[in-house]
Scaffold this motif. Structure first.
Motif, PDB file in Angstrom:
ATOM      1  N   SER A   1       0.831  -1.205   0.000  1.00  0.00           N
ATOM      2  CA  SER A   1       0.000   0.000   0.000  1.00  0.00           C
ATOM      3  C   SER A   1       0.868   1.259   0.000  1.00  0.00           C
ATOM      4  O   SER A   1       0.610   2.205  -0.745  1.00  0.00           O
ATOM      5  CB  SER A   1      -0.923   0.007   1.225  1.00  0.00           C
ATOM      6  N   TYR A   2       1.893   1.274   0.855  1.00  0.00           N
ATOM      7  CA  TYR A   2       2.817   2.418   0.892  1.00  0.00           C
ATOM      8  C   TYR A   2       3.466   2.612  -0.475  1.00  0.00           C
ATOM      9  O   TYR A   2       3.601   3.744  -0.961  1.00  0.00           O
ATOM     10  CB  TYR A   2       3.900   2.187   1.949  1.00  0.00           C
ATOM     11  N   ALA A   3       3.893   1.505  -1.082  1.00  0.00           N
ATOM     12  CA  ALA A   3       4.585   1.586  -2.371  1.00  0.00           C
ATOM     13  C   ALA A   3       3.682   2.179  -3.450  1.00  0.00           C
ATOM     14  O   ALA A   3       4.108   3.046  -4.225  1.00  0.00           O
ATOM     15  CB  ALA A   3       5.064   0.188  -2.786  1.00  0.00           C
ATOM     16  N   HIS A   4       2.440   1.741  -3.496  1.00  0.00           N
ATOM     17  CA  HIS A   4       1.511   2.250  -4.512  1.00  0.00           C
ATOM     18  C   HIS A   4       1.157   3.722  -4.270  1.00  0.00           C
ATOM     19  O   HIS A   4       1.076   4.513  -5.215  1.00  0.00           O
ATOM     20  CB  HIS A   4       0.243   1.394  -4.548  1.00  0.00           C
ATOM     21  N   ASP A   5       0.957   4.088  -3.008  1.00  0.00           N
ATOM     22  CA  ASP A   5       0.637   5.492  -2.704  1.00  0.00           C
ATOM     23  C   ASP A   5       1.792   6.415  -3.090  1.00  0.00           C
ATOM     24  O   ASP A   5       1.581   7.469  -3.694  1.00  0.00           O
ATOM     25  CB  ASP A   5       0.325   5.650  -1.211  1.00  0.00           C
ATOM     26  N   LEU A   6       3.001   6.012  -2.745  1.00  0.00           N
ATOM     27  CA  LEU A   6       4.167   6.839  -3.057  1.00  0.00           C
ATOM     28  C   LEU A   6       4.442   6.882  -4.558  1.00  0.00           C
ATOM     29  O   LEU A   6       4.888   7.899  -5.085  1.00  0.00           O
ATOM     30  CB  LEU A   6       5.394   6.319  -2.312  1.00  0.00           C
ATOM     31  N   SER A   7       4.149   5.781  -5.254  1.00  0.00           N
ATOM     32  CA  SER A   7       4.353   5.783  -6.703  1.00  0.00           C
ATOM     33  C   SER A   7       3.411   6.778  -7.372  1.00  0.00           C
ATOM     34  O   SER A   7       3.797   7.475  -8.319  1.00  0.00           O
ATOM     35  CB  SER A   7       4.144   4.381  -7.283  1.00  0.00           C
TER      36      SER A   7
END
Length: 372
Positions: free
Chosen positions: A47-53
């Protein structure tokens, strides 16, 4: 920027990293690695990875440097993100309304906040970021924990007005959806094999999350003692995880224990697997002992939903079990422990609708009885 799944070389579990034009994005991946080391669940890291992307895609689109992003930049991103398509950053026409939910926006804010807090704490930002944009008082005495403090429950009074755009919106509480008894029976009858029926009955009778059920091992079940143990594991080969980090026991019925025994005798056969729910039939010639995955269960519920013309999800079985217990006047402390909630307040917040609804049924039900 895209997010890719990979196996962590040291932790022996799935994790996620960000890539741009085929190359790893170091400043993002360093933060994601930090989350791995802190034992964050793979789904949380994802989730963190997708939000930051999404955030960095926006910055790249606007030719902005993440190290010099100020409050105004993040405000613009949130406004943009709120009304963009779920699979892209192209803005929808205004008349189509908000494309993303409040909870999604709040999660994105928390992800960005955690990223900047990490970078500030390890000294990769220093004074390059526009802290003076937050408030005059903070610029005179900057504290790293005050930057983007909108993600925290407590906010310094000096930055309260400036951070107002970032205050998390209060999500609209939705009434939990349950499944009527006749639909429950139809779902069980719809199952084509004893494995699927065993899974459905387990979710209905225990209120377990589907991820907890799919990671279940034979060694976790003690049929003779009418119980099973839900463990927190991160090495599941089917990439499902128990949301609750603390292991706890769940009482099972004799009916389900007997179903489990029959399943072992009639379905498992020569399949060698530690997992309870495995793939029984493989048209592609693959390993029959491979644990059942969430997409397989999702497909089962999708087919059933199409057959009855109503959307039914695995989590609705959990809500159904909890609702039935509360309506049977089972103490909420026991229900909370059975569901694996971290506190009774969590259970109260989810199922508080029962009080108002039951009062309504009692009052109007009594009135109808008098009128008759």
């Amino acid at each position: 920027m895209r997010v890719e799944k990979l196996n962590h070389p040291v932790l022996n579990r799935v994790t996620y990293r960000a890539y741009l034009d085929g190359l790893p994005v170091k400043h993002v991946n360093k933060f994601l690695s930090h989350l791995d080391k802190r034992d964050f669940a793979p789904n949380t890291v994802k989730s963190y990875a997708h939000d930051l992307s999404q955030y960095f895609r926006y910055l790249n689109k606007k030719s902005l440097d993440w190290k010099h992003s100020d409050i105004e930049v993040i405000t613009s991103f949130i406004a943009f993100y709120k009304h963009s398509k779920a699979d892209s950053l192209s803005v929808l026409p205004t008349e189509l309304g908000q494309a993303r939910s409040i909870s999604t926006i709040n999660r994105a804010l928390a992800s960005i906040s955690a990223f900047y807090r990490y970078k500030l704490n390890i000294g990769e930002l220093g004074q390059s970021i526009a802290l003076e944009a937050i408030s005059t008082n903070v610029s005179k005495n900057p504290k790293v924990k005050e930057f983007l403090s909108f993600a925290s429950a407590s906010r310094p009074q000096s930055v309260s007005r400036e951070l107002k755009p970032f205050r998390r919106a209060k999500p609209v509480k939705r009434k939990v959806k349950t499944i009527p008894e006749d639909v429950q029976l139809k779902l069980i009858e719809f199952c084509a094999n004893s494995r699927d029926r065993l899974l459905i009955c387990l979710l209905l009778e225990t209120g377990m999350r589907v991820g907890q059920a799919l990671q279940l091992r034979h060694s976790d079940i003690e049929s003779w003692d009418s119980k099973l143990t839900i463990f927190y594991r991160l090495d599941n080969s089917n990439e499902v995880y128990s949301k609750t980090r603390t292991s706890y026991e769940v009482v099972i019925t004799d009916k389900w224990a007997n179903m489990y025994t029959n399943y072992l005798l009639n379905e498992i056969g020569d399949i060698e697997s530690d997992y309870v729910f495995t793939k029984l039939y493989r048209k592609d010639g693959g390993n029959r002992g491979e644990p059942l995955s969430y997409p397989s269960v999702k497909f089962l519920f999708k087919r059933f939903s199409n057959s009855i013309g109503c959307n039914i999800t695995p989590h609705m079985l959990r809500h159904t079990h909890a609702t039935e217990l509360l309506r049977q006047k089972v103490p909420i402390e026991i229900v909370s422990k059975r569901l694996g909630h971290s506190s009774i307040e969590t259970t109260k917040n989810i199922y508080e609708h029962l009080t108002a609804e039951d009062m309504k049924n009692t009052i109007f039900g009594s009135k109808e009885g008098i009128e008759k």
